[in-house]
Design an enzyme around this catalytic site. Sequence first.
Site, PDB file in Angstrom:
ATOM      1  N   ARG A   1      63.001 -71.101  87.192  1.00 36.03           N
ATOM      2  CA  ARG A   1      62.939 -70.217  88.368  1.00 36.03           C
ATOM      3  C   ARG A   1      63.991 -70.611  89.404  1.00 36.03           C
ATOM      4  NH1 ARG A   1      57.691 -70.942  90.940  1.00 36.03           N
ATOM      5  NH2 ARG A   1      57.184 -72.699  89.590  1.00 36.03           N
TER       6      ARG A   1
ATOM      7  N   TYR B   1      47.404 -74.553  73.341  1.00 40.69           N
ATOM      8  CA  TYR B   1      47.923 -75.600  74.239  1.00 40.69           C
ATOM      9  C   TYR B   1      47.548 -76.985  73.710  1.00 40.69           C
ATOM     10  CZ  TYR B   1      48.216 -78.284  78.659  1.00 40.69           C
ATOM     11  OH  TYR B   1      48.485 -79.214  79.637  1.00 40.69           O
TER      12      TYR B   1
HETATM   13  N1  LIG Z   1      48.331 -79.384  85.988  1.00 38.67           N
HETATM   14  C1  LIG Z   1      47.436 -79.990  85.215  1.00 38.67           C
HETATM   15  O1  LIG Z   1      46.243 -80.028  85.514  1.00 38.67           O
HETATM   16  C2  LIG Z   1      47.892 -80.673  83.945  1.00 38.67           C
HETATM   17  C3  LIG Z   1      46.947 -81.377  83.171  1.00 38.67           C
HETATM   18  C4  LIG Z   1      47.351 -81.973  81.987  1.00 38.67           C
HETATM   19  C5  LIG Z   1      48.683 -81.923  81.607  1.00 38.67           C
HETATM   20  N2  LIG Z   1      49.589 -81.239  82.361  1.00 38.67           N
HETATM   21  C6  LIG Z   1      50.973 -81.169  81.885  1.00 38.67           C
HETATM   22  O2  LIG Z   1      51.876 -81.522  82.927  1.00 38.67           O
HETATM   23  C7  LIG Z   1      53.075 -80.735  82.788  1.00 38.67           C
HETATM   24  C8  LIG Z   1      53.341 -80.010  84.100  1.00 38.67           C
HETATM   25  O3  LIG Z   1      52.228 -79.188  84.378  1.00 38.67           O
HETATM   26  P1  LIG Z   1      52.163 -78.292  85.702  1.00 38.67           P
HETATM   27  O4  LIG Z   1      50.747 -78.156  86.060  1.00 38.67           O
HETATM   28  O5  LIG Z   1      53.142 -78.770  86.703  1.00 38.67           O
HETATM   29  O6  LIG Z   1      52.645 -76.891  85.103  1.00 38.67           O
HETATM   30  P2  LIG Z   1      53.219 -75.642  85.918  1.00 38.67           P
HETATM   31  O7  LIG Z   1      52.945 -74.427  85.093  1.00 38.67           O
HETATM   32  O8  LIG Z   1      52.752 -75.670  87.324  1.00 38.67           O
HETATM   33  O9  LIG Z   1      54.790 -75.945  85.927  1.00 38.67           O
HETATM   34  C9  LIG Z   1      55.601 -75.796  84.791  1.00 38.67           C
HETATM   35  C10 LIG Z   1      57.013 -75.504  85.285  1.00 38.67           C
HETATM   36  O10 LIG Z   1      57.839 -75.331  84.116  1.00 38.67           O
HETATM   37  C11 LIG Z   1      58.721 -74.251  84.385  1.00 38.67           C
HETATM   38  N3  LIG Z   1      59.157 -73.670  83.111  1.00 38.67           N
HETATM   39  C12 LIG Z   1      58.469 -72.823  82.311  1.00 38.67           C
HETATM   40  N4  LIG Z   1      59.236 -72.476  81.257  1.00 38.67           N
HETATM   41  C13 LIG Z   1      60.403 -73.131  81.394  1.00 38.67           C
HETATM   42  C14 LIG Z   1      61.599 -73.183  80.622  1.00 38.67           C
HETATM   43  N5  LIG Z   1      61.731 -72.461  79.496  1.00 38.67           N
HETATM   44  N6  LIG Z   1      62.605 -73.960  81.055  1.00 38.67           N
HETATM   45  C15 LIG Z   1      62.491 -74.680  82.205  1.00 38.67           C
HETATM   46  N7  LIG Z   1      61.392 -74.662  82.985  1.00 38.67           N
HETATM   47  C16 LIG Z   1      60.366 -73.883  82.564  1.00 38.67           C
HETATM   48  C17 LIG Z   1      57.913 -73.264  85.214  1.00 38.67           C
HETATM   49  O11 LIG Z   1      58.770 -72.389  85.948  1.00 38.67           O
HETATM   50  C18 LIG Z   1      57.111 -74.208  86.105  1.00 38.67           C
HETATM   51  O12 LIG Z   1      57.781 -74.458  87.333  1.00 38.67           O
HETATM   52  C19 LIG Z   1      52.858 -79.817  81.584  1.00 38.67           C
HETATM   53  O13 LIG Z   1      53.398 -80.404  80.432  1.00 38.67           O
HETATM   54  C20 LIG Z   1      51.356 -79.765  81.459  1.00 38.67           C
HETATM   55  O14 LIG Z   1      50.957 -79.492  80.143  1.00 38.67           O
HETATM   56  C21 LIG Z   1      49.228 -80.626  83.522  1.00 38.67           C
END
Ligand SMILES: NC(=O)c1ccc[n+]([C@@H]2O[C@H](COP(=O)([O-])OP(=O)(O)OC[C@H]3O[C@@H](n4cnc5c(N)ncnc54)[C@H](O)[C@@H]3O)[C@@H](O)[C@H]2O)c1
Length: 362
Positions: A80, A186
């Site tokens: 983004r 997922y």
């Molecule tokens: N938030 C949680 O509760 C949680 C829990 C367990 C694991 N995780 C892991 O932590 C990581 C981050 O999670 P989050 O909550 O910040 O997710 P999020 O969805 O808030 O952020 C993901 C980011 O990745 C970007 N993105 C998506 N596709 C993309 C691409 N093709 N190229 C580049 N950027 C891209 C999106 O624009 C977004 O800003 C993930 O791997 C998620 O699986 C999160």
Amino acid sequence: MAKFQVPLIKKPHGTGEFYYFCASKPKYKTKTLTVTTGFLKHHPMDKILVIGAAGQLGSELTRALADQFGGDQVIATDLRASASTLFPYCRFEVLDVMDKEALGALVKRERVTQIYHLAAVLSATGEKNPHFAWQLNMESLLHVLELAKEFGLDKIYWPSSIAVFGPSTPKVTTPQFCEKDPNTVYGISKLAGEGWCNYYFEKYGVDVRSLRYPGLIGYKSLPGGGTTDYAVDIYHKAIAKQPFTCFLSEDTYLPMMYMPDAIKATLDLMNVPKEAVKIRSSYNLAGMSFSPKEIFESIKKEVPSFEISYQVDFRQSIADSWPDSIDDSRARADWGWKPSYDLDSMSRDILKHLPTFFPPQS
Ligand SMILES: NC(=O)c1ccc[n+]([C@@H]2O[C@H](COP(=O)([O-])OP(=O)(O)OC[C@H]3O[C@@H](n4cnc5c(N)ncnc54)[C@H](O)[C@@H]3O)[C@@H](O)[C@H]2O)c1
């Protein structure tokens, strides 16, 4: 007593933190020391690339990495373009992690030494387009691992999740090693990803490190489509003095973690020496466990007029397949993990700070 030393500098002058790990009594400690400018040049080559930096985790982790390494050493990237305003303290570039050539060119041009790969499709959103979720979550990880192997990168961070567990997993104090039968795309992608991380470490020596985060709760950004999102949304409603409708039933226990603890765990894991990281799939990590009823009661102590109702949707079956609580004794033993927040201290902190980031609409 064997000691490994990893200096981390927080400010260009004055006081910095000195982290060290004691191998004979596994515990990760910090000491505050006065540092000189010369000492700051200790790690001039560290160059950190954050992928998916604009998300719920990335927007806070990138800040913490800039504090540790200096803003000049960190490059925040995301799909983004509008996210550029989030990063006044470091460089921002638009990057689609699926574009392996562009990613490789950036790593080469900028002499990147560490990648934090955070881009993913999360649990609830993934169920709406499973093939896309699999493709993004898997291919992007393989791109990063291949680049790490090709360019000999120092370290890779890639988060896993409690979504690797499933209906056959023991639900209470879920062990590090146990049956895993994830029933979301997922979770399937995270479990496969853990296998790939371990494979690249074993076969090619890639220093990849990972944590199985529980649901992450923060107040600085909005959640990205996970099953635990309710535990963020509920604070926004409380601040807005509006009733909250919860998409999980009142007694659904899930493992959760306050964002400052998640950031600390991530930096702790990434800063310990390679030898301390004994698990190369992903570490169980625990903060707290609570139900929607309990988080509601915790908020009500601060906002007595707050009200909740329940309207369960498809996310209930995902939550039902996940653990109630997690055994993170390996993280505690191997690199000294210890959370700082419980439910009430988290609630107080969020209710105090959230209005600064998201002022209630009148
Ligand atoms: N938030 C949680 O509760 C949680 C829990 C367990 C694991 N995780 C892991 O932590 C990581 C981050 O999670 P989050 O909550 O910040 O997710 P999020 O969805 O808030 O952020 C993901 C980011 O990745 C970007 N993105 C998506 N596709 C993309 C691409 N093709 N190229 C580049 N950027 C891209 C999106 O624009 C977004 O800003 C993930 O791997 C998620 O699986 C999160």
